[in-house]
Design an enzyme around this catalytic site. Structure first.
Site, short mmCIF file in Angstrom:
data_model
loop_
_atom_site.label_atom_id
_atom_site.label_comp_id
_atom_site.label_asym_id
_atom_site.label_seq_id
_atom_site.Cartn_x
_atom_site.Cartn_y
_atom_site.Cartn_z
CE LYS A 8 -4.48 0.80 0.21
NZ LYS A 8 -5.54 -0.07 -0.35
N GLY A 65 -20.05 6.85 2.59
CA GLY A 65 -19.03 7.12 1.56
C GLY A 65 -19.71 7.14 0.22
N GLY A 106 -17.77 7.83 -2.79
CA GLY A 106 -16.70 7.94 -3.79
C GLY A 106 -16.82 6.78 -4.75
CG ASN A 107 -14.20 3.60 -7.45
OD1 ASN A 107 -15.08 2.73 -7.45
ND2 ASN A 107 -13.20 3.54 -8.28
N GLY A 157 -18.36 3.65 -2.69
CA GLY A 157 -19.69 3.93 -2.14
C GLY A 157 -20.74 4.25 -3.19
P1 NAD Z 1 -12.86 7.58 -2.77
O1 NAD Z 1 -11.83 8.61 -2.55
O2 NAD Z 1 -13.34 7.38 -4.16
O3 NAD Z 1 -14.12 7.86 -1.83
C1 NAD Z 1 -14.02 8.06 -0.46
C2 NAD Z 1 -15.38 8.55 0.04
O4 NAD Z 1 -15.34 8.64 1.46
C3 NAD Z 1 -15.77 9.94 -0.47
O5 NAD Z 1 -17.14 9.93 -0.79
C4 NAD Z 1 -15.52 10.83 0.74
O6 NAD Z 1 -16.37 11.97 0.74
C5 NAD Z 1 -15.89 9.88 1.86
N1 NAD Z 1 -15.31 10.27 3.13
C6 NAD Z 1 -14.07 10.77 3.38
N2 NAD Z 1 -13.94 11.04 4.69
C7 NAD Z 1 -15.11 10.65 5.27
C8 NAD Z 1 -15.60 10.66 6.60
N3 NAD Z 1 -14.84 11.11 7.61
N4 NAD Z 1 -16.86 10.20 6.83
C9 NAD Z 1 -17.61 9.75 5.81
N5 NAD Z 1 -17.21 9.72 4.54
C10 NAD Z 1 -15.98 10.17 4.29
O7 NAD Z 1 -12.27 6.22 -2.17
P2 NAD Z 1 -12.69 4.74 -2.53
O8 NAD Z 1 -11.74 4.24 -3.56
O9 NAD Z 1 -14.15 4.69 -2.77
O10 NAD Z 1 -12.32 3.96 -1.18
C11 NAD Z 1 -13.24 3.84 -0.09
C12 NAD Z 1 -12.82 2.68 0.80
O11 NAD Z 1 -12.79 1.48 0.03
C13 NAD Z 1 -11.43 2.80 1.43
O12 NAD Z 1 -11.44 2.17 2.68
C14 NAD Z 1 -10.56 2.02 0.47
O13 NAD Z 1 -9.36 1.58 1.06
C15 NAD Z 1 -11.50 0.88 0.16
N6 NAD Z 1 -11.19 0.15 -1.07
C16 NAD Z 1 -11.15 0.77 -2.28
C17 NAD Z 1 -10.90 0.03 -3.43
C18 NAD Z 1 -10.92 0.64 -4.80
O14 NAD Z 1 -10.88 -0.13 -5.77
N7 NAD Z 1 -11.02 1.96 -4.95
C19 NAD Z 1 -10.66 -1.35 -3.32
C20 NAD Z 1 -10.72 -1.95 -2.07
C21 NAD Z 1 -10.99 -1.19 -0.95
#
Ligand code: NAD
Length: 415
Positions: free
Chosen positions: A105, A217, A219-220, A222
């Site tokens: 990571k 969440g 983002g991607n 959520g």
């Molecule tokens: P992202 O940056 O696309 O989205 C993150 C989201 O979290 C945003 O909507 C942001 O507004 C929200 N957020 C940030 N701080 C916050 C808080 N304090 N309270 C509530 N919401 C909050 O990130 P992502 O890629 O969607 O990743 C989200 C989670 O999924 C992380 O734990 C990441 O490690 C995990 N993850 C992601 C992937 C991937 O393929 N992108 C794969 C496995 C796991």
């Protein structure tokens, strides 16, 4: 939120399964430490002409099963211990899903919301310049994570290729389709997570069609979790949130319109027909399925007793801390552990690498079919072991994953 340190939490889980695995203390000691970690100072010229130094990390936790793989996160509160914990989770995730990859990571301490697009590009390229000797398709292959996306992966892959003197699509995954990216990568984590929810719901006799869902969440992971939950699995998405707060409508939210609303206003809040709620309130809503898809440690001993969902599906990494885990198990809540549930992202990243190596491009249907099989196979294996030993799914998942890593280390002669 709790103050539990993600790396400590992951190590506690490791210890709790080492008795079952009859693991030698020295082997356990090897697994409790990252194999290699890089700390970097990353100077970047800002738009005003001044130089600013950013702090960056890359932790390569364990490469017994293959080259290491894991996302790069841009976040103002990033710490080395969070990155270590996430790198360890990547190790167990790749092992559990039977991928020929180890875990890593990376992260940069920064707030991307305060950077212009040009600054973000220079920062992304500068990270690759400093980490170049340690990266590559047969060393360590990064991917997107919190606040990084396909555009960032394209810049990073391009910078890597320039330094290497050859196009190297296989050096990064999560790239845009048309630039070595795979169909189905963007929503792979969320889609894969829903396959696990579907299987678990079947096992506990819950019908997910029409079931109330709250997603933390947007983002991607959520936003796709909400969209796929509603459109593919027929769930009723009643609440979503982002870093500014959430919205709730017990009759269900129009998720597509919410995506446009967030794009237009910068937040999901103030969505017409819905009530604004806090992120804390979202966790305690009367729903069947709770999907934390933002950051770690959002369910702790403080709010776990108030969780009303029958299934807590960890689409984020580490959202349920260890105290909350015990409370939820005692209550009979099904907690779907992160490195099982959110493995879809790395699985399709692996498919992306396979396509890159073969100069191939699969269609979306093929990606979805192969993803579904990998996710459901892993779920069955974890579920069967958990039922057999009457332990939480997380403990069973650790036992399977850690045993595979130990076996690889043993065969390589490391332990
Ligand atoms: P992202 O940056 O696309 O989205 C993150 C989201 O979290 C945003 O909507 C942001 O507004 C929200 N957020 C940030 N701080 C916050 C808080 N304090 N309270 C509530 N919401 C909050 O990130 P992502 O890629 O969607 O990743 C989200 C989670 O999924 C992380 O734990 C990441 O490690 C995990 N993850 C992601 C992937 C991937 O393929 N992108 C794969 C496995 C796991």
């Amino acid at each position: 939120m709790t103050d539990q340190n993600l790396f400590e939490m992951v190590k506690q889980h490791l210890c709790s399964c080492s008795t079952d695995l009859v693991m030698d203390r020295n082997v356990e000691a090897v697994l409790k430490m990252p194999r290699r970690e890089m700390h970097a100072s990353i100077p970047v010229r800002m738009d005003d002409g001044k130089i600013r130094a950013f702090q960056g990390f890359r932790v390569q936790y364990n490469d017994a099963l293959g080259p290491t793989k894991g996302g790069i996160r841009f976040h103002p509160d990033e710490t080395i211990d969070t990155i270590r914990g996430l790198a360890a989770l990547m190790t167990w995730k790749c092992a559990l899903h039977n991928l020929p990859l180890g875990g890593a990571k990376g992260g940069i301490v920064c707030n991307p919301k305060d950077l212009s697009e040009h600054e973000l590009e220079r920062l992304s390229r500068a990270y690759v310049q400093v980490m170049f000797p340690y990266l590559g398709p047969d060393r360590d292959i990064p991917a997107p994570d919190v606040y990084t996306n396909p555009a960032v992966m394209a810049w990073m892959m391009d910078e890597y290729s320039k330094i290497a003197g050859k196009t190297s699509f296989g050096s990064f995954t999560g790239k845009p389709v048309g630039l070595g990216g795979s169909e189905g990568r963007l929503d792979a984590t969320a889609r894969g997570g829903w396959y696990i929810v579907r299987e678990a719901a079947r096992d506990i006799g819950m019908n997910i069609s029409g079931a109330g869902v709250a997603v933390q969440g947007f983002g991607n992971v959520g936003s796709h979790a909400a969209l796929i939950g509603q459109e593919v699995f027929g769930a009723r998405v009643v609440a979503v949130s982002d870093s500014r707060g959430g919205v709730y409508n017990p009759d269900g939210l129009a998720v597509h319109e919410l995506v446009s609303h967030k794009a237009a206003t910068g937040s999901v809040q103030h969505f017409p027909g819905a009530t604004n709620i806090t992120n804390e309130e979202l966790i305690e809503l009367p729903v069947e399925i709770l999907v934390p898809a933002a950051l770690e440690n959002v369910i702790s001993s403080r709010n776990a007793p108030q969780v009303r969902a029958g299934i807590v599906a960890e689409f984020a990494n580490g959202p349920v801390d260890n105290d909350a885990d015990e409370i939820l198990f005692e209550k009979g809540t099904t907690v779907l552990p992160d490195f099982l549930t959110n493995g879809g992202g790395v699985i399709v990243s692996y498919f992306e690498m396979v396509q890159n190596f073969n100069m191939d491009q699969w269609d979306e249907g093929k990606v979805h079919r192969k993803l579904e099989k990998k996710m459901t196979d892993a779920y069955r294996e974890v579920h069967d072991l958990a039922s057999q030993n009457n332990v939480p799914l997380r403990k069973a998942a650790y036992s399977i994953a850690v045993a595979r890593v130990v076996e690889a280390m043993r065969k390589r002669g490391w332990v």
